[in-house]
Structures are given as structure tokens and as C-alpha cells.
Design a protein around this motif. Structure first.
Motif, mmCIF file in Angstrom:
data_model
loop_
_atom_site.group_PDB
_atom_site.id
_atom_site.type_symbol
_atom_site.label_atom_id
_atom_site.label_comp_id
_atom_site.label_asym_id
_atom_site.label_seq_id
_atom_site.Cartn_x
_atom_site.Cartn_y
_atom_site.Cartn_z
ATOM 1 N N GLU A 189 0.830 -1.213 0.000
ATOM 2 C CA GLU A 189 0.000 0.000 0.000
ATOM 3 C C GLU A 189 0.863 1.261 0.000
ATOM 4 O OE1 GLU A 189 -3.697 0.141 2.412
ATOM 5 O OE2 GLU A 189 -2.637 1.708 3.515
ATOM 6 N N ARG B 179 4.486 8.239 3.061
ATOM 7 C CA ARG B 179 3.610 7.747 4.123
ATOM 8 C C ARG B 179 2.438 8.704 4.332
ATOM 9 N NH1 ARG B 179 4.583 8.267 10.291
ATOM 10 N NH2 ARG B 179 3.099 6.743 11.077
ATOM 11 N N PRO B 180 1.226 8.220 4.169
ATOM 12 C CA PRO B 180 0.072 9.088 4.438
ATOM 13 C C PRO B 180 0.009 9.436 5.925
ATOM 14 C CG PRO B 180 -0.586 7.177 3.130
ATOM 15 C CD PRO B 180 0.803 6.902 3.635
ATOM 16 N N GLN C 274 -0.734 9.716 9.701
ATOM 17 C CA GLN C 274 -1.274 8.712 10.637
ATOM 18 C C GLN C 274 -1.442 7.338 9.984
ATOM 19 O OE1 GLN C 274 -3.173 11.977 11.083
ATOM 20 N NE2 GLN C 274 -1.421 12.259 12.454
ATOM 21 N N ASN C 275 -0.665 7.102 8.950
ATOM 22 C CA ASN C 275 -0.708 5.782 8.299
ATOM 23 C C ASN C 275 -2.067 5.423 7.707
ATOM 24 O OD1 ASN C 275 1.600 4.418 7.927
ATOM 25 N ND2 ASN C 275 1.476 3.202 9.812
ATOM 26 N N ARG C 276 -2.879 6.428 7.401
ATOM 27 C CA ARG C 276 -4.205 6.104 6.880
ATOM 28 C C ARG C 276 -4.082 5.525 5.463
ATOM 29 N NH1 ARG C 276 -4.389 9.654 3.102
ATOM 30 N NH2 ARG C 276 -4.164 11.888 3.412
ATOM 31 N N THR C 277 -5.179 4.927 5.014
ATOM 32 C CA THR C 277 -5.232 4.420 3.641
ATOM 33 C C THR C 277 -5.045 5.585 2.677
ATOM 34 O OG1 THR C 277 -6.820 2.777 4.407
ATOM 35 C CG2 THR C 277 -6.712 3.138 2.039
ATOM 36 N N LEU D 124 -5.569 8.222 -0.152
ATOM 37 C CA LEU D 124 -6.747 8.715 -0.853
ATOM 38 C C LEU D 124 -6.576 8.430 -2.348
ATOM 39 C CD1 LEU D 124 -6.997 12.192 0.932
ATOM 40 C CD2 LEU D 124 -8.242 10.076 1.475
ATOM 41 N N THR E 59 -5.861 -2.148 -1.187
ATOM 42 C CA THR E 59 -5.412 -0.949 -1.905
ATOM 43 C C THR E 59 -4.626 -1.330 -3.154
ATOM 44 O OG1 THR E 59 -5.347 0.298 0.154
ATOM 45 C CG2 THR E 59 -4.104 1.200 -1.686
#
Ligand code: URA
Length: 164
Positions: free
Chosen positions: A17, A62-63, A65-68, A70, A99
Motif C-alpha cells: 500500500e 507515508r500518508p 497517521q498511516n491512513r489508507t 486517498l 489498496t
């Protein structure tokens, strides 16, 4: 993010991801807990990231807070990933988690329903499977993931990759 490529031509490519904190710090994909589990699973089917596979991610940063990632973040990085695929020319792509599978294989893919099912796309065999982080969260998924690794091993045998 620096990507792993030891051999000139890895026939098998794994796509995750995006980098987490450890990957960001070290500049290499899958070096945290997920990566350790992945290495263990690869080892059982005689694959080794330093020898015969190439690992990449959908997004290269890295997004928060480690979110998926967008959709527009994934879209921004896809040309880079396509260039990686064009350079590596893999025979097989393994998509780790939803993802990777949705952006690489099929937008409608559902990992729990569709994992383990091979599809040929643009001349490349593609296999969706669980992300190793999902296996760490839910041990009961390991059985299916192990099945997918065996299926990968069978496909490699069937295709008879050169060079090894
Ligand atoms: N998870 C991913 O999807 N990719 C990495 O590189 C590390 C963890």
C-alpha cells in the motif's frame, strides 16, 4: 522511497500500500513487522527479497497517521508504479491487500472474496492476497494466505522463470 531491486530482472513483483514509519525512516519497503512476516512466508516458498523478487508500493510517501491513501494520492503515484512495472517486466504481480489489488487489478475487487484468484492482465499474471498487516491483526486469515503462497509457488513452477 528507495525501492528494492537486487537482480536486473525480478520475475515476481509484490505491491503493497505505502510506506509506514519504519519504511520512511529506512527508505525501503516492508521493513517493519509486516515485512518480517512477509519475509518468513516468502522463505517457505523459496523466494527472497535480496535474490529474486521486487517490492513496491502504491504510494511512495507515508500518508498522515498511516491512513489508507486517498484516491488522488494513489493516482498521483501510479505513473511511477507503472514505470517500475515497465522496467521490471514481471511475469507475476502479487497484490498485498485491497489498496494494491484495487488500483492494480480491478477497482471492484474485494480481497476477502477475490483473494487467491489469478487473473491475467496485460500479459502479467496477477494474484490478490491479504496484506501481511491483516494477518498480524487476524491470525485466522493466515491459512488462506498460506494457500495463496502455495498457489504462487505452483504458478512460478508452471511458468518456469528463467535465471534460477
Ligand atoms: N505496508 C505496506 O503496504 N508497505 C510497506 O512498505 C510497509 C508496510
Amino acid at each position: 522511497q528507495r525501492q528494492m531491486c537486487i537482480r536486473d530482472r525480478a520475475e515476481i513483483m509484490f505491491i503493497g500500500e505505502g510506506p509506514g514509519q519504519h519504511e520512511d525512516e529506512q527508505g525501503e519497503p516492508f521493513v517493519g513487522r509486516s515485512g518480517q512476516l512477509m519475509d518468513k512466508m516468502l522463505h517457505y516458498i523459496d523466494l527472497d527479497r535480496s535474490r529474486n523478487i521486487y517490492i513496491a508500493n502504491i504510494v511512495k510517501c507515508r500518508p498522515p497517521q498511516n491512513r489508507t491513501p486517498l484516491e488522488d494520492e494513489a493516482m498521483a503515484c501510479l505513473p511511477y508504479l507503472r514505470a517500475q512495472v515497465a522496467l521490471i517486466q514481471p511475469q507475476i504481480i502479487v497484490c498485498l491487500g485491497k489498496t494494491a489489488a484495487m488500483y492494480v487489478i480491478d477497482r471492484e475487487i474485494r480481497i476477502t472474496r477475490d483473494r487467491g484468484i489469478w487473473r491475467m492482465k496485460k500479459g502479467i499474471w496477477m494474484l490478490p492476497t491479504f496484506h501481511p498487516a491483516a494477518l498480524l491483526r487476524d491470525e485466522s486469515k493466515k491459512r488462506d494466505a498460506w494457500h495463496d503462497m502455495q498457489s504462487l509457488r505452483d504458478k512460478i513452477k508452471e511458468l518456469g522463470p528463467d535465471g534460477e
